[in-house]
Design an enzyme around this catalytic site. Sequence first.
Site, mmCIF file in Angstrom:
data_model
loop_
_atom_site.group_PDB
_atom_site.id
_atom_site.type_symbol
_atom_site.label_atom_id
_atom_site.label_comp_id
_atom_site.label_asym_id
_atom_site.label_seq_id
_atom_site.Cartn_x
_atom_site.Cartn_y
_atom_site.Cartn_z
ATOM 1 N N ASP A 290 -13.326 0.074 -10.149
ATOM 2 C CA ASP A 290 -12.257 0.830 -9.498
ATOM 3 C C ASP A 290 -10.909 0.363 -10.046
ATOM 4 O OD1 ASP A 290 -11.619 2.713 -7.137
ATOM 5 O OD2 ASP A 290 -10.263 1.006 -6.819
ATOM 6 N N ASN A 298 -0.408 6.963 -9.072
ATOM 7 C CA ASN A 298 -0.176 8.407 -9.157
ATOM 8 C C ASN A 298 1.092 8.809 -8.414
ATOM 9 O OD1 ASN A 298 -1.961 9.756 -10.822
ATOM 10 N ND2 ASN A 298 -3.568 9.899 -9.281
ATOM 11 N N ASP A 307 -3.238 10.752 -15.343
ATOM 12 C CA ASP A 307 -4.338 11.208 -16.202
ATOM 13 C C ASP A 307 -4.362 10.437 -17.516
ATOM 14 O OD1 ASP A 307 -5.008 13.027 -14.269
ATOM 15 O OD2 ASP A 307 -4.091 14.754 -15.266
ATOM 16 N N GLU A 334 -10.850 7.568 -9.441
ATOM 17 C CA GLU A 334 -10.550 6.422 -10.291
ATOM 18 C C GLU A 334 -11.717 5.439 -10.349
ATOM 19 O OE1 GLU A 334 -8.984 5.363 -6.162
ATOM 20 O OE2 GLU A 334 -9.193 7.118 -7.435
#
Length: 415
Positions: A290, A298, A307, A334
């Site tokens: 993770d 983000n 991205d 993620e």
Amino acid sequence: MPKVSSQQEQDTLKRVEDQINILSGILEQGRKQLRFPGRLESRYIAMRNQRFLEIDQKMLMGGLLFYLAFSWTDFYLGGDNGLLIFTARLILTVIAFALVLWVPRSRFSVKMVPIAASGVFFAGLSVIVFIGLIPGELKYAYHLGLIPIQIFTMVALRLSYRSVLVVSVSLLACYLLSLLVMDTQVESVQLNQVISIFVPMFIMFWVLLIAMGGYMAFMMESAFRSDFMKNQLLALEAERLKYLSARLHVLSTTDSLTGIANRRYLEQSIASEWRRGKRGEAPLSLAMIDIDRFKDYNDFYGHQQGDDCLRTISALMASFCKRPGDVCARYGGEEFVLLFPDTSNADALYLCERLRQAVEAQAVAHERNDSGVVTISIGVASLVPDDDNSSDDLLRAADRHLYEAKDKGRNQVCG
């Protein structure tokens, strides 16, 4: 592990589709020129020659035997020149037989049709020469020997209407020239009248035979070329469908954002490696990964840069999957999974620690993370597949260790 389509693969598909469009265009143009552009004509000629060697070589042998069988007329009509005519016929037959057997095995096999056309022409020319050697009115009975030659020309060269026309017209021209050279008069007035009627009718019949033979050869070659183009199209369509099927499989098992395997491919791989590990009693290791505080990343940097971060980290993860059975997959959001067949827990922990360090060393800025750069947390689990456990147990164990790594402060490996 599946990979997204490369530019080379895209170019290959475009090339195949362009060839399909070109062939389709040629097929739609009809049967006017009977000539393909460039390499397509060369491929057609090679295929036609192969077909000629498979079928028409035996036909040529049969025609030569038929030609030799008419030697009885040499003695019956040839008079004093009978032996000379028979000897010439025999020599021509032996030479032609040798060529029919030798040419297909030589480098001249690609020119088999023109060579066969030349052979048929010389056979017909020999008959015209023999006519001049036969004395008196008996020579006119020998004229009929040109009809089997013309029919054989139509049959043996049927896949090349140009060859049919060239040989037929050339023989007719030689025949007309021989009439100008030969003495056509005989002593009998009534026989002269018959000859004056017979020769024009024979020429007219021959011309009609040439016209009919040329048309039939044109239609047969046209149909043969059409079949060739259709077979080429079918082969290209099969290649295109095979490529598209493979590409569809890749797309269906590849994560569109990162280009690594998706969850579907991962599940298939786990099931396959679980069965293999069960048969071989080999350990199967799995790492659940993770990206730390990725939601904050983000929110702070925006989804587009998020991205880019996912692509960068996933490419680094995939570089640690060096063996054919190793899998790097995006599990969702993620979260990522690494699958290491035939790998002990200690080896998996070592690889994942190196991966964690490599991600941190990338120094991708992350101001909302404690370390100031992007880091990952990893949970590692290993099992030897047997009847008392399942692949779901392996996933759950790795997930537990991942949460353990997060609870301990992230940016670490637990297992």
